[in-house]
Design an enzyme around this catalytic site. Structure first.
Site, short mmCIF file in Angstrom:
data_model
loop_
_atom_site.label_atom_id
_atom_site.label_comp_id
_atom_site.label_asym_id
_atom_site.label_seq_id
_atom_site.Cartn_x
_atom_site.Cartn_y
_atom_site.Cartn_z
N ASP A 171 0.80 -1.04 0.29
CA ASP A 171 0.07 -0.36 -0.30
C ASP A 171 1.07 1.39 0.01
O ASP A 171 1.74 1.43 0.87
CB ASP A 171 -0.98 0.12 1.31
CG ASP A 171 -2.05 -1.21 0.99
OD1 ASP A 171 -2.36 -1.75 0.17
OD2 ASP A 171 -2.43 -1.38 2.27
N ASP A 208 -14.36 -3.69 -2.77
CA ASP A 208 -14.01 -3.68 -1.09
C ASP A 208 -15.45 -3.79 -0.17
O ASP A 208 -16.41 -3.36 -1.04
CB ASP A 208 -13.58 -2.33 -0.63
CG ASP A 208 -12.25 -1.43 -1.41
OD1 ASP A 208 -11.59 -2.67 -1.15
OD2 ASP A 208 -11.83 -0.72 -1.31
#
Lengths: 215, 253
Positions: free
Chosen positions: B11, B130
């Site tokens: 990330d 998500d």
């Protein structure tokens, strides 16, 4: 952006370097293939120019995406250049769809014609398995004399991503198992094919590309 | 035999690798190119770089980070975050990525999936979902987990497949960063609905969590970030554990 050097082949030849033409037929990205050869310090040109293909001492036909994309090779005059070079004995390596194009046809685009170097048609995976076949699968080496697979042990894992597959052929040097056996690598004289992506298969893949450079 | 994949996820925020808990609380964990090379050498089957703030701040993905990370990486490399157009995707592929991952932009306009798939092939298009529990079902969220969409996560996965997606990257927002284990129920619901591979993400805290998500969750691949960054386990230790448990793994790497 990729360096597209249409005159690079001729220029580099004068310097005595073996030039590998990476054929750009506007299907997907070629950066990964180019990058792998850069890592091996091999001189490459990414080109869509038939003249540069004719001047090259080795040819790579990468491929991702749809079999129909290979039609561009006909429109751009690249098919003739590639056939001519293969007939002259120039080493040719088709990767993924590039290998599939070495057969006559694919169920994916029945009206598009491949090189028909070997008989047979590319077919879809059976419905019992997930498709596309994505990930690392092992090679079962069927011909220990393969020049492309020199130094590659049986059972080596390589990276695949494809929805259509080449059947087992007389030229199959490595087989893979997924919903039945299919050709992972083919080889006959100066003609080579890899269904997997050597440029994405870690050190084993780099070794195969190095083998190709040395042919 | 086709192996299950262990995918290391970086990330990235402003060119640095970070990892937060449930999308918040960012902690600095290092240089993306260095970490990618280290993960690959340690046996990661793939690398994913997610520019986690790209959508939020509406800025282009950091192409230079991608280029630098891709340079000496010879396993599949996916980049996500902030991909809104075919041109965005093309620039990322030119920088050396093999696949792009799209989330918010695909939900806003699912024809983007088809558009990128037709140009670069389905194998190059990962649709990231998500998902968050909502009653008995799962809802898809966008913008890095900030905005709730109207889409049911399972139906959306099927639609994405029909539109040309090559893989689904499924993150459980409820589990992400908690170390409480993957959401196997969510993963299985989607893996059994689509024919394309599903990458499970969010919640990995131990090697046994990976065994569960491959067995009970029917995942084709699993993604993890913080488990590696903070020395909880190495990839080779994890893969050895999975191999012993009977999960097919690329080993030795």
């Amino acid at each position: 952006m990729l360096a597209r050097q249409t005159n690079g082949a001729a220029a580099a030849k004068h310097e005595g370097t073996v030039v590998i033409a990476i054929v750009d037929y506007k299907a997907g990205n070629l950066a990964s293939v180019k990058k792998a050869f850069d890592h091996l310090s091999a001189e490459t040109v990414v080109t869509a120019d038939p003249a540069a293909v004719q001047a090259a001492e080795k040819i790579i036909l990468p491929g991702v995406g749809h079999f129909a994309a290979t039609k561009v090779l006909d429109d751009a005059g690249l098919r003739e250049a590639i056939i001519e070079q293969i007939e002259r004995g120039v080493p040719f390596l088709g990767i993924c769809v590039g290998m599939q194009w070495m057969l006559a046809s694919s169920e994916e685009a029945p009206d598009v014609h491949g090189l028909a170097l070997w008989p047979g048609e590319c077919s879809r995976f059976p419905s019992g398995v997930k498709s596309p076949h994505v990930g690392w699968n092992s090679l079962h080496i069927r011909n220990g004399a393969s020049r492309l697979l020199r130094g590659i042990p049986d059972g080596t894992f390589v990276y695949f991503t494809h929805s259509y597959r080449v059947p087992l052929l007389s030229s199959t040097v490595a087989e893979c198992e997924y919903g039945g056996g299919f050709s992972a690598a083919v080889e006959q004289e100066n003609m080579f094919g890899a269904q997997f992506h050597p440029e994405k298969s870690g050190s084993a893949g780099l070794r195969m590309l190095e083998n190709f450079c040395q042919i | 035999m086709l192996t299950k994949r262990i995918i290391a996820c970086l990330d990235v925020d402003a060119g640095r690798v970070v990892k937060g808990t449930q999308f918040l609380n960012l902690r600095d964990a290092g240089d993306p190119a260095e970490l990618a090379a280290a993960h690959s050498a340690a046996g990661a089957d793939e690398l994913v770089l997610l520019d986690i703030t790209a959508t939020h701040e509406r800025r282009a993905t950091l192409l230079e980070t991608v280029r630098r990370t891709a340079l000496e990486l010879f396993v599949p490399f996916t980049v996500g975050g902030g991909v809104r157009t075919l041109e965005d995707a093309g620039a990322i592929f030119d920088a050396g990525a093999d696949k792009i991952s799209i989330n918010s932009a695909a939900i806003a306009d699912s024809s983007l999936i088809t558009c990128i798939a037709q140009r670069f092939g389905s194998q190059a298009v990962i649709v990231a979902i998500d998902a968050k529990r909502n009653g008995n079902g799962f809802q898809a969220w966008t913008s890095g987990g900030r905005v709730r969409s109207e889409k049911d996560a399972v139906l959306w996965a099927k639609e994405a497949e029909d539109r040309g997606a090559g893989e689904i990257l499924l993150t459980s927002m409820d589990r992400d960063g908690t170390g409480a284990g993957f959401d196997c129920e969510l993963t299985r619901a989607i893996s059994q609905t689509v024919r394309i591979p599903v990458i499970a993400s969010g919640g990995a805290g131990s090697a046994e969590d990976f065994v569960h998500v491959f067995r009970e969750g029917a995942a084709d691949a699993a993604l993890a970030a913080s488990i590696f960054h903070f020395g909880l386990s190495s990839i080779s230790d994890l893969k050895r554990h999975l191999l012993v448990a009977g999960i097919p793994m690329r080993f030795p790497c």
